[in-house]
Design an enzyme around this catalytic site. Sequence first.
Site, PDB file in Angstrom:
ATOM      1  N   GLN A 103       0.846  -1.197   0.000  1.00  0.00           N
ATOM      2  CA  GLN A 103       0.000   0.000   0.000  1.00  0.00           C
ATOM      3  C   GLN A 103       0.879   1.245   0.000  1.00  0.00           C
ATOM      4  O   GLN A 103       0.385   2.358  -0.073  1.00  0.00           O
ATOM      5  CB  GLN A 103      -0.864   0.023   1.270  1.00  0.00           C
ATOM      6  CG  GLN A 103      -1.850  -1.117   1.358  1.00  0.00           C
ATOM      7  CD  GLN A 103      -2.479  -1.178   2.742  1.00  0.00           C
ATOM      8  OE1 GLN A 103      -3.322  -0.375   3.092  1.00  0.00           O
ATOM      9  NE2 GLN A 103      -2.066  -2.148   3.534  1.00  0.00           N
ATOM     10  N   ASN A 104       2.192   1.038   0.126  1.00  0.00           N
ATOM     11  CA  ASN A 104       3.092   2.188   0.227  1.00  0.00           C
ATOM     12  C   ASN A 104       3.343   2.812  -1.141  1.00  0.00           C
ATOM     13  O   ASN A 104       3.314   2.135  -2.167  1.00  0.00           O
ATOM     14  CB  ASN A 104       4.422   1.764   0.851  1.00  0.00           C
ATOM     15  CG  ASN A 104       4.221   1.239   2.254  1.00  0.00           C
ATOM     16  OD1 ASN A 104       3.166   1.456   2.846  1.00  0.00           O
ATOM     17  ND2 ASN A 104       5.212   0.543   2.777  1.00  0.00           N
ATOM     18  N   VAL A 105       3.633   4.094  -1.104  1.00  0.00           N
ATOM     19  CA  VAL A 105       3.866   4.827  -2.356  1.00  0.00           C
ATOM     20  C   VAL A 105       5.319   5.272  -2.440  1.00  0.00           C
ATOM     21  O   VAL A 105       5.684   6.061  -3.304  1.00  0.00           O
ATOM     22  CB  VAL A 105       2.921   6.057  -2.446  1.00  0.00           C
ATOM     23  CG1 VAL A 105       1.468   5.632  -2.491  1.00  0.00           C
ATOM     24  CG2 VAL A 105       3.149   7.048  -1.289  1.00  0.00           C
ATOM     25  N   HIS A 121      -1.512   1.689  -4.210  1.00  0.00           N
ATOM     26  CA  HIS A 121      -1.851   3.108  -4.030  1.00  0.00           C
ATOM     27  C   HIS A 121      -0.970   4.045  -4.843  1.00  0.00           C
ATOM     28  O   HIS A 121      -0.849   5.225  -4.529  1.00  0.00           O
ATOM     29  CB  HIS A 121      -1.786   3.474  -2.542  1.00  0.00           C
ATOM     30  CG  HIS A 121      -2.845   2.798  -1.714  1.00  0.00           C
ATOM     31  ND1 HIS A 121      -2.798   2.707  -0.338  1.00  0.00           N
ATOM     32  CD2 HIS A 121      -3.998   2.177  -2.083  1.00  0.00           C
ATOM     33  CE1 HIS A 121      -3.866   2.059   0.109  1.00  0.00           C
ATOM     34  NE2 HIS A 121      -4.605   1.718  -0.925  1.00  0.00           N
ATOM     35  N   CYS A 129      -0.433  14.000 -15.299  1.00  0.00           N
ATOM     36  CA  CYS A 129      -1.379  15.059 -15.622  1.00  0.00           C
ATOM     37  C   CYS A 129      -2.700  14.725 -14.924  1.00  0.00           C
ATOM     38  O   CYS A 129      -3.191  13.606 -15.009  1.00  0.00           O
ATOM     39  CB  CYS A 129      -1.571  15.109 -17.135  1.00  0.00           C
ATOM     40  SG  CYS A 129      -2.984  16.120 -17.619  1.00  0.00           S
ATOM     41  N   CYS A 149       0.555  20.604 -17.135  1.00  0.00           N
ATOM     42  CA  CYS A 149       0.844  19.686 -18.235  1.00  0.00           C
ATOM     43  C   CYS A 149       1.121  20.511 -19.487  1.00  0.00           C
ATOM     44  O   CYS A 149       0.337  21.390 -19.834  1.00  0.00           O
ATOM     45  CB  CYS A 149      -0.363  18.773 -18.454  1.00  0.00           C
ATOM     46  SG  CYS A 149      -0.242  17.754 -19.921  1.00  0.00           S
ATOM     47  N   CYS A 152      -1.866  19.770 -22.256  1.00  0.00           N
ATOM     48  CA  CYS A 152      -3.259  20.214 -22.137  1.00  0.00           C
ATOM     49  C   CYS A 152      -3.466  21.372 -21.153  1.00  0.00           C
ATOM     50  O   CYS A 152      -4.566  21.895 -21.040  1.00  0.00           O
ATOM     51  CB  CYS A 152      -4.160  19.038 -21.765  1.00  0.00           C
ATOM     52  SG  CYS A 152      -4.011  18.548 -20.044  1.00  0.00           S
ATOM     53  N   ASN A 215       3.861  -7.158  13.127  1.00  0.00           N
ATOM     54  CA  ASN A 215       3.464  -5.816  13.547  1.00  0.00           C
ATOM     55  C   ASN A 215       3.716  -5.696  15.058  1.00  0.00           C
ATOM     56  O   ASN A 215       3.328  -6.589  15.808  1.00  0.00           O
ATOM     57  CB  ASN A 215       1.961  -5.604  13.239  1.00  0.00           C
ATOM     58  CG  ASN A 215       1.562  -4.137  13.231  1.00  0.00           C
ATOM     59  OD1 ASN A 215       1.976  -3.377  14.109  1.00  0.00           O
ATOM     60  ND2 ASN A 215       0.762  -3.748  12.263  1.00  0.00           N
TER      61      ASN A 215
HETATM   62  P1  OAD Z   1      -0.943   2.809   8.933  1.00  0.00           P
HETATM   63  O1  OAD Z   1      -0.195   4.043   9.262  1.00  0.00           O
HETATM   64  O2  OAD Z   1      -2.418   2.811   9.028  1.00  0.00           O
HETATM   65  O3  OAD Z   1      -0.444   1.662   9.882  1.00  0.00           O
HETATM   66  C1  OAD Z   1       0.899   1.421  10.088  1.00  0.00           C
HETATM   67  C2  OAD Z   1       1.008   0.111  10.824  1.00  0.00           C
HETATM   68  O4  OAD Z   1       2.394  -0.185  10.927  1.00  0.00           O
HETATM   69  C3  OAD Z   1       0.459   0.120  12.239  1.00  0.00           C
HETATM   70  O5  OAD Z   1      -0.351  -1.017  12.435  1.00  0.00           O
HETATM   71  C4  OAD Z   1       1.717   0.057  13.126  1.00  0.00           C
HETATM   72  O6  OAD Z   1       1.496  -0.689  14.322  1.00  0.00           O
HETATM   73  C5  OAD Z   1       2.660  -0.668  12.218  1.00  0.00           C
HETATM   74  N1  OAD Z   1       4.085  -0.400  12.478  1.00  0.00           N
HETATM   75  C6  OAD Z   1       4.664   0.705  12.981  1.00  0.00           C
HETATM   76  N2  OAD Z   1       5.992   0.573  13.035  1.00  0.00           N
HETATM   77  C7  OAD Z   1       6.265  -0.666  12.538  1.00  0.00           C
HETATM   78  C8  OAD Z   1       7.456  -1.410  12.316  1.00  0.00           C
HETATM   79  N3  OAD Z   1       8.663  -0.909  12.606  1.00  0.00           N
HETATM   80  N4  OAD Z   1       7.349  -2.648  11.791  1.00  0.00           N
HETATM   81  C9  OAD Z   1       6.141  -3.178  11.487  1.00  0.00           C
HETATM   82  N5  OAD Z   1       4.991  -2.527  11.660  1.00  0.00           N
HETATM   83  C10 OAD Z   1       5.039  -1.291  12.185  1.00  0.00           C
HETATM   84  O7  OAD Z   1      -0.454   2.385   7.508  1.00  0.00           O
HETATM   85  P2  OAD Z   1      -1.178   1.521   6.395  1.00  0.00           P
HETATM   86  O8  OAD Z   1      -1.857   0.342   7.010  1.00  0.00           O
HETATM   87  O9  OAD Z   1      -0.159   1.281   5.358  1.00  0.00           O
HETATM   88  O10 OAD Z   1      -3.798   5.069   1.879  1.00  0.00           O
HETATM   89  O11 OAD Z   1      -2.249   2.521   5.850  1.00  0.00           O
HETATM   90  C11 OAD Z   1      -3.033   2.095   4.817  1.00  0.00           C
HETATM   91  C12 OAD Z   1      -3.395   3.218   3.924  1.00  0.00           C
HETATM   92  O12 OAD Z   1      -4.035   4.243   4.674  1.00  0.00           O
HETATM   93  C13 OAD Z   1      -2.233   3.942   3.289  1.00  0.00           C
HETATM   94  O13 OAD Z   1      -1.732   3.325   2.154  1.00  0.00           O
HETATM   95  C14 OAD Z   1      -2.856   5.250   2.942  1.00  0.00           C
HETATM   96  C15 OAD Z   1      -3.518   5.513   4.269  1.00  0.00           C
HETATM   97  O14 OAD Z   1      -4.451   6.410   4.357  1.00  0.00           O
HETATM   98  C16 OAD Z   1      -3.922   6.015   0.921  1.00  0.00           C
HETATM   99  O15 OAD Z   1      -3.241   7.020   0.916  1.00  0.00           O
HETATM  100  C17 OAD Z   1      -4.958   5.685  -0.088  1.00  0.00           C
END
Ligand code: OAD
Length: 247
Positions: A103-105, A121, A129, A149, A152, A215
């Site tokens: 899910q990381n960018v 994501h 654009c 852009c 356009c 986690n």
């Molecule tokens: P979150 O920020 O929601 O969650 C991060 C998770 O990583 C938490 O459960 C922490 O406990 C865990 N964590 C923290 N440090 C860690 C470590 N060193 N090792 C392992 N785990 C650790 O991030 P995402 O679940 O990625 O979407 O969030 C999902 C989506 O919500 C993102 O991609 C983004 C956001 O809004 C969009 O932008 C569409």
Amino acid sequence: MMVDIPSELIAQLSVAKNVLVSTGAGISAESGVPTFRDAQTGMWSKFRPEELATPEAFVRNPKMVWDWYAERRDQVQAVEPNPGHDALAALQKFWSDFTLVTQNVDGLHQRAGSRDVIELHGNITRVKCAREGTHVSVWVPNEDEPPKCEKCGSYLRPDVVWFGESLPVRALEAATHAAQCCEVFFSVGTSSVVYPAAGLTDLALNQGALVVEVNPDSTPLTDRADFVLPGPSGEVLPVLAKQLGAL
Ligand code: OAD
């Protein structure tokens, strides 16, 4: 930290063929990229998501959104992959069928050497654009508004998925397929609350895959996982890779 990996898990991983790893912001935490939901350092503690990460916000205040993402882009490019990313890159050849979905960018998996990463994501290092979606690699900065852009005249924007937008169709299809047929599903560093990404875990659970969570904190998945490795991924994954003989 002492990392204790059950020998029963190592035994099952040693004979598995089809493995899916799904990562979230937590895997990049040890690289210095703040997670979304971290109360102290998380970016959303300073800004409300709807002020920055929605199409409406971009219409309302395009320059603020552009600038914020530009800063994040610089931040991401200034950090390095950590041992968690490295371990996953080393593990990709360990199983005959391996899929990495993120899910990381931030592009850190690719920089660590992972190939064919499915980005649900988008990627903050790419710019497109806002109207045509075409990727752009050079642009002329503007004082009061985002760059435009050349073709356009629409604003340029980061190639990331904002709240309320659809995920890239092919990425979601590939991830869904992998979740439906994997034998082992790893959920690494994600809060497992943002759908449709979190739905991959449900698919894997429902089809009977062995589900492993990495986690330090508990999430809605913790009680349903077959194994929980409660520690930072930068410490847990290298130990796991070493015990499997992949590192
Ligand atoms: P979150 O920020 O929601 O969650 C991060 C998770 O990583 C938490 O459960 C922490 O406990 C865990 N964590 C923290 N440090 C860690 C470590 N060193 N090792 C392992 N785990 C650790 O991030 P995402 O679940 O990625 O979407 O969030 C999902 C989506 O919500 C993102 O991609 C983004 C956001 O809004 C969009 O932008 C569409």
